[in-house]
Design an enzyme around this catalytic site. Structure first.
Site, PDB file in Angstrom:
ATOM      1  N   LEU A  34      27.688  38.915   0.760  1.00 23.74           N
ATOM      2  CA  LEU A  34      26.439  39.430   0.188  1.00 23.74           C
ATOM      3  C   LEU A  34      26.780  40.382  -0.961  1.00 23.74           C
ATOM      4  O   LEU A  34      27.832  41.021  -0.949  1.00 23.74           O
ATOM      5  CB  LEU A  34      25.639  40.179   1.261  1.00 23.74           C
ATOM      6  CG  LEU A  34      24.960  39.316   2.324  1.00 23.74           C
ATOM      7  CD1 LEU A  34      24.348  40.205   3.417  1.00 23.74           C
ATOM      8  CD2 LEU A  34      23.875  38.425   1.717  1.00 23.74           C
ATOM      9  N   CYS A  38      28.260  40.891  -8.716  1.00 23.15           N
ATOM     10  CA  CYS A  38      28.101  42.297  -9.078  1.00 23.15           C
ATOM     11  C   CYS A  38      28.835  43.234  -8.108  1.00 23.15           C
ATOM     12  O   CYS A  38      29.678  44.018  -8.514  1.00 23.15           O
ATOM     13  CB  CYS A  38      26.604  42.606  -9.109  1.00 23.15           C
ATOM     14  SG  CYS A  38      26.244  44.326  -9.418  1.00 23.15           S
ATOM     15  N   GLY A 140      23.859  32.523  -9.588  1.00 23.06           N
ATOM     16  CA  GLY A 140      24.773  33.314 -10.407  1.00 23.06           C
ATOM     17  C   GLY A 140      25.634  32.536 -11.374  1.00 23.06           C
ATOM     18  O   GLY A 140      25.254  31.478 -11.891  1.00 23.06           O
ATOM     19  N   ILE A 180      33.264  42.666 -20.854  1.00 20.93           N
ATOM     20  CA  ILE A 180      34.210  42.694 -19.728  1.00 20.93           C
ATOM     21  C   ILE A 180      35.634  42.918 -20.242  1.00 20.93           C
ATOM     22  O   ILE A 180      36.384  43.736 -19.704  1.00 20.93           O
ATOM     23  CB  ILE A 180      34.106  41.395 -18.886  1.00 20.93           C
ATOM     24  CG1 ILE A 180      32.699  41.293 -18.270  1.00 20.93           C
ATOM     25  CG2 ILE A 180      35.158  41.366 -17.776  1.00 20.93           C
ATOM     26  CD1 ILE A 180      32.417  40.002 -17.535  1.00 20.93           C
ATOM     27  N   GLY A 181      36.000  42.229 -21.329  1.00 24.15           N
ATOM     28  CA  GLY A 181      37.341  42.377 -21.899  1.00 24.15           C
ATOM     29  C   GLY A 181      37.612  43.812 -22.336  1.00 24.15           C
ATOM     30  O   GLY A 181      38.686  44.362 -22.084  1.00 24.15           O
ATOM     31  N   HIS A 439      18.543  71.910 -22.243  1.00 25.68           N
ATOM     32  CA  HIS A 439      19.718  72.395 -22.975  1.00 25.68           C
ATOM     33  C   HIS A 439      20.671  73.096 -22.005  1.00 25.68           C
ATOM     34  O   HIS A 439      20.210  73.823 -21.138  1.00 25.68           O
ATOM     35  CB  HIS A 439      19.267  73.367 -24.061  1.00 25.68           C
ATOM     36  CG  HIS A 439      20.412  74.024 -24.765  1.00 25.68           C
ATOM     37  ND1 HIS A 439      21.155  73.370 -25.729  1.00 25.68           N
ATOM     38  CD2 HIS A 439      20.970  75.270 -24.622  1.00 25.68           C
ATOM     39  CE1 HIS A 439      22.104  74.194 -26.173  1.00 25.68           C
ATOM     40  NE2 HIS A 439      22.015  75.332 -25.505  1.00 25.68           N
TER      41      HIS A 439
HETATM   42  P1  FAD Z   1      25.632  36.622  -8.724  1.00 24.69           P
HETATM   43  O1  FAD Z   1      25.814  38.067  -8.600  1.00 24.69           O
HETATM   44  O2  FAD Z   1      26.703  35.822  -9.350  1.00 24.69           O
HETATM   45  O3  FAD Z   1      25.348  36.079  -7.256  1.00 24.69           O
HETATM   46  C1  FAD Z   1      25.198  34.728  -6.986  1.00 24.69           C
HETATM   47  C2  FAD Z   1      25.531  34.481  -5.533  1.00 24.69           C
HETATM   48  O4  FAD Z   1      25.145  33.156  -5.192  1.00 24.69           O
HETATM   49  C3  FAD Z   1      27.020  34.587  -5.221  1.00 24.69           C
HETATM   50  O5  FAD Z   1      27.216  35.497  -4.174  1.00 24.69           O
HETATM   51  C4  FAD Z   1      27.423  33.170  -4.829  1.00 24.69           C
HETATM   52  O6  FAD Z   1      28.396  33.159  -3.820  1.00 24.69           O
HETATM   53  C5  FAD Z   1      26.091  32.612  -4.316  1.00 24.69           C
HETATM   54  N1  FAD Z   1      25.994  31.150  -4.394  1.00 24.69           N
HETATM   55  C6  FAD Z   1      26.229  30.369  -5.484  1.00 24.69           C
HETATM   56  N2  FAD Z   1      25.989  29.069  -5.189  1.00 24.69           N
HETATM   57  C7  FAD Z   1      25.620  29.026  -3.884  1.00 24.69           C
HETATM   58  C8  FAD Z   1      25.247  27.991  -3.001  1.00 24.69           C
HETATM   59  N3  FAD Z   1      25.185  26.710  -3.388  1.00 24.69           N
HETATM   60  N4  FAD Z   1      24.940  28.327  -1.742  1.00 24.69           N
HETATM   61  C9  FAD Z   1      24.983  29.611  -1.315  1.00 24.69           C
HETATM   62  N5  FAD Z   1      25.325  30.639  -2.108  1.00 24.69           N
HETATM   63  C10 FAD Z   1      25.616  30.351  -3.377  1.00 24.69           C
HETATM   64  N6  FAD Z   1      26.305  43.389 -15.011  1.00 24.69           N
HETATM   65  C11 FAD Z   1      25.714  44.587 -15.194  1.00 24.69           C
HETATM   66  O7  FAD Z   1      24.490  44.652 -15.235  1.00 24.69           O
HETATM   67  N7  FAD Z   1      26.460  45.723 -15.305  1.00 24.69           N
HETATM   68  C12 FAD Z   1      27.805  45.710 -15.265  1.00 24.69           C
HETATM   69  O8  FAD Z   1      28.439  46.754 -15.377  1.00 24.69           O
HETATM   70  C13 FAD Z   1      28.467  44.463 -15.079  1.00 24.69           C
HETATM   71  N8  FAD Z   1      29.805  44.392 -14.997  1.00 24.69           N
HETATM   72  C14 FAD Z   1      30.413  43.192 -14.751  1.00 24.69           C
HETATM   73  C15 FAD Z   1      31.785  43.151 -14.647  1.00 24.69           C
HETATM   74  C16 FAD Z   1      32.428  41.948 -14.389  1.00 24.69           C
HETATM   75  C17 FAD Z   1      33.929  41.914 -14.263  1.00 24.69           C
HETATM   76  C18 FAD Z   1      31.651  40.762 -14.201  1.00 24.69           C
HETATM   77  C19 FAD Z   1      32.324  39.464 -13.880  1.00 24.69           C
HETATM   78  C20 FAD Z   1      30.275  40.809 -14.304  1.00 24.69           C
HETATM   79  C21 FAD Z   1      29.635  42.019 -14.594  1.00 24.69           C
HETATM   80  N9  FAD Z   1      28.246  42.096 -14.721  1.00 24.69           N
HETATM   81  C22 FAD Z   1      27.652  43.307 -14.949  1.00 24.69           C
HETATM   82  C23 FAD Z   1      27.395  40.894 -14.614  1.00 24.69           C
HETATM   83  C24 FAD Z   1      26.735  40.844 -13.231  1.00 24.69           C
HETATM   84  O9  FAD Z   1      27.722  40.870 -12.234  1.00 24.69           O
HETATM   85  C25 FAD Z   1      25.898  39.582 -13.121  1.00 24.69           C
HETATM   86  O10 FAD Z   1      25.008  39.519 -14.218  1.00 24.69           O
HETATM   87  C26 FAD Z   1      25.074  39.596 -11.839  1.00 24.69           C
HETATM   88  O11 FAD Z   1      25.906  39.653 -10.711  1.00 24.69           O
HETATM   89  C27 FAD Z   1      24.186  38.344 -11.764  1.00 24.69           C
HETATM   90  O12 FAD Z   1      23.479  38.378 -10.583  1.00 24.69           O
HETATM   91  P2  FAD Z   1      22.969  37.046  -9.890  1.00 24.69           P
HETATM   92  O13 FAD Z   1      22.261  37.487  -8.657  1.00 24.69           O
HETATM   93  O14 FAD Z   1      22.269  36.210 -10.860  1.00 24.69           O
HETATM   94  O15 FAD Z   1      24.306  36.243  -9.506  1.00 24.69           O
END
Ligand code: FAD
Length: 464
Positions: A34, A38, A140, A180-181, A439
């Site tokens: 879960l 993120c 995601g 990210i880079g 301030h």
């Molecule tokens: P996700 O967080 O990717 O979650 C999707 C979930 O769905 C996952 O847990 C996956 O396992 C699950 N899933 C996928 N397919 C299936 C399936 N068929 N069945 C069941 N489960 C499934 N964003 C920010 O706002 N601030 C930041 O500082 C930031 N830093 C980041 C740093 C890094 C290194 C990275 C890689 C990303 C960062 N991001 C940041 C981006 C952020 O993590 C994502 O935009 C965000 O997590 C997207 O949320 P989401 O719920 O769409 O998808």
């Protein structure tokens, strides 16, 4: 109403809570932990490592300036990693607790559509069928890979790999100068790694305002981070000295960068494969799920939000889209303004922005004015010892409505919310000036930047 949500990231889990609060029978399907990208391999672990790296750097470089003598400062990298893991675990457990507390049923497994109203939840040794009235996909994204020769060599990692190094690498070549880079560059530079960033485009952080990036580039140079722009990577080879990244420079010359590790950070792509989406008739475009303004897909009872629909791939966008989507499904009108999305880069000092950059305002042909205030004139920044940075406001020339706010400085990722709120409320530059700012704060520079729009900031010589 039975609502099934696929994916327990910030998009999915927050949407599940909102759905349950609104009275839907809610099921959340998650194949991994879960919290999604993120919490597990994104926002939270990067910032946990960054905080440790900044703290180390601060003790090493700033303690003495503040009259504090600290001797024998060194890094215990496994302990840093353990701290990061503890933060992640606590937050992931917290999400589990919230699911229970809100009566959301969590199913572990991979969701695959078998019909327009049916999903199979598959694990290694089981398959369970779930039916639904409505489904929201929040699956995601995953790191993109450029299949150049050598991309799969040992030591070439993606962002997840770079978050779990067992020791601090001596040198690191980062392919990709996006958010990210650049955040990873800062983490490892601060821990003592020799970092080189290789970017194909003419500039790093192309979505940020150019004045902010200019300050960042100066600081990166000072920190001895090499940044190669307009430089294309051709291949990676394993040599005795390390991993050799072969590049073509802007003049067309073949060069190379050798590093112990290579981080490939070239963006992320929607995680939508193998879910049976095309089979049930969901329209897609290059892996991205296509949705309308209500987040509805081409299948009437199937919706999608977050990274899997592309757009602004940020955690808070995913959550906001999820809230708007579920409220729409439950019959409540909701406001979602995707033109006002704060974006942050957690370097030190931090950078952030909301609304239009000056480049975008220019491109759109808008009649705009800017106001800038450098942190050199801000007392709190001097106290902190970090005066590199600025606040910049872009406003409509005639109405003085705020079109964009951009900043770099200590706490910039917190301060940007003032700009976001101002834009959401349709505020003008005068509204910011008329707001008494406390301030001493770095935030006073937002007011000074607003005053600069009229050419009369207080703590800066008059603008001629
Ligand atoms: P996700 O967080 O990717 O979650 C999707 C979930 O769905 C996952 O847990 C996956 O396992 C699950 N899933 C996928 N397919 C299936 C399936 N068929 N069945 C069941 N489960 C499934 N964003 C920010 O706002 N601030 C930041 O500082 C930031 N830093 C980041 C740093 C890094 C290194 C990275 C890689 C990303 C960062 N991001 C940041 C981006 C952020 O993590 C994502 O935009 C965000 O997590 C997207 O949320 P989401 O719920 O769409 O998808």
């Amino acid at each position: 109403m039975k609502l099934v949500i696929i994916g327990g990231g910030p998009g999915g889990y927050e949407t599940a809570i909102r759905a349950a609060q609104m009275g839907a029978e809610t099921v959340l399907i998650e194949k991994n932990a879960l919290g999604g990208t993120c919490l597990n391999v994104g926002c939270i672990p990067t910032k946990a490592l960054l905080h440790s790296a900044d703290l180390y750097n601060e003790i090493k470089s700033d303690a003495k300036k503040n009259g504090i003598i600290v001797e024998g400062v060194s890094i215990d990298f496994p302990a840093m990693q353990a701290k990061k893991a503890k933060v992640v675990k606590q937050l992931v457990n917290g999400v589990g607790g919230l699911m229970k507390a809100n009566g959301v049923t969590v199913m572990k497994g991979t969701a695959v559509f078998t019909a327009k109203d049916k999903i199979e939840v598959r694990t290694e040794d089981s398959a369970e069928e779930v039916t639904f009235d409505k489904c929201i996909i929040a699956s995601g994204s995953i790191p993109s890979v450029v299949p150049l020769p050598g991309h799969d060599l040992e030591g070439v990692v993606d962002s997840t790999g770079a978050l779990s190094f067992e020791e601090v690498p001596e040198s690191l070549a980062i392919i990709g100068g996006g958010v990210i880079g650049i955040e990873m560059a800062h983490v490892y530079q601060r821990l003592g790694t020799k970092v080189t960033v290789i970017e194909m485009l003419p500039e790093i952080l192309m979505n940020l305002d150019k004045d902010i990036v200019a300050v960042q580039r100066k600081l990166m140079k000072r920190a001895k981070i090499d940044v190669l722009t307009d430089t294309k990577v051709g291949s990676i080879e394993k040599t005795e000295e390390g991993l050799k990244v072969n590049v073509t420079d802007p003049e067309g010359n073949e060069k190379s960068v050798t590093a112990q590790k290579v981080l490939m950070c070239v963006g992320r792509r929607p995680a939508t494969q193998g879910m049976g989406l095309e089979e049930i008739g969901v329209n897609m475009e290059r892996g991205r799920i296509l949705v309308d303004e209500a987040f509805q897909t081409s299948v009437e009872n199937v919706y999608a939000i977050g990274d899997c629909i592309g757009g602004i791939m940020l955690a808070h966008t995913a959550s906001a889209e999820g809230a708007a989507c579920v409220e729409g499904i439950m019959g409540k009108k909701s406001e979602l303004n995707l033109k006002v999305v704060p974006s942050c880069v957690y370097t030190y000092p931090e950078m952030s922005g909301v609304g239009l950059t000056e480049q975008e305002a220019e491109k759109e042909g808008l009649d705009y004015q800017t106001g800038k205030f450098p942190l050199a004139g801000n007392g709190k920044s001097l106290i902190i010892g970090e005066q590199n940075g600025l606040v910049k406001i872009i406003a409509d020339k005639e109405t003085k409505k705020i079109l964009g706010v951009h900043m770099m400085g200590p706490g910039a990722t917190e301060m940007i919310m003032e700009g976001a709120l101002a834009m959401t409320m349709g505020a003008t530059v005068e509204d910011i000036i008329n707001t008494i700012h406390s301030h001493p704060t770095v935030g006073e520079s937002v007011k000074e930047a607003a005053e600069s729009v009229f050419g009369n900031p207080v703590n800066m010589p008059p603008i001629r």
